[in-house]
Design a protein around this motif. Sequence first.
Motif: not given
Length: 272
Positions: A60-67, A203-213, A216-225
Amino acid sequence: MDFILQNLPTIFALMATGVFAGLLAGLLGVGGGIVIVPVLYFLFQAFGVSPESAMVIATATSLATIVPTSISSIRAHRKKGNVDFTLLKLWAGFILLGVLVGSYLVTIVNGQWLTVLFGVIATLSAINMLLGSKKAIFNSLPGTTGQSFMGSSVGLFSSMVGIGGGTLTVPMLTFCNYPAHKAVGTAAAVGLLISLPAAITMLVIGVTPPDAPFGTFGLVNLVGFICIVPLTVLFAPIGANIASKLDAQKLKRVFAVVLLITGIRMLAQLII
């Protein structure tokens, strides 16, 4: 401030990912996703994230960076007349359909399946680079039915493994005797058609995993972006400048070997 200081190792590692992806994009002309996904996959695990969660967040984070990077690439290719808008009009609906299905699957399937898929695509891409064959298999593109399958497949598989249009679109088009320069330019536009709706969906419908860095919002790590995008854009021209002074073909073979090892390692991690 304390929060930032506590997470400095992660921030620096994400910034290094942006530098690495930008340099390779400029040096070899490869899409950022094929570099960013495996780097984030192993990086997140190093900071205590499970392999399953690491893969979906990396995707998800990779896809966000591609935009933003694809928008910049489209402008450059459009000036040279290398974006086939007629083909894009035909493919757009099918790509979007594939992206929506693929993006939804990312939010519900186990990350191990995405790792397998990425490992297979990375391995096949590396083999294609190493063989270096530019010979067309078909004389021309198929009819509407065939192209609808091509477009939906590109959208589906690219969104599921976090890559832009280039990794799958360029080989598909060149195998059909499509001009290479137009294939690359059109693939940049395909990358935007894939990454924007896919990133928003995750970002909208993804559920953030409990062990996410953190971040992370949804499945996108905005700090990474935030860490990756500016450095990718900054270092891509530097990579291109270095490439003009080096043997690009040898560099591409080296990258292909690294990509092959990476793909095999990702597959092996699930078995061993």
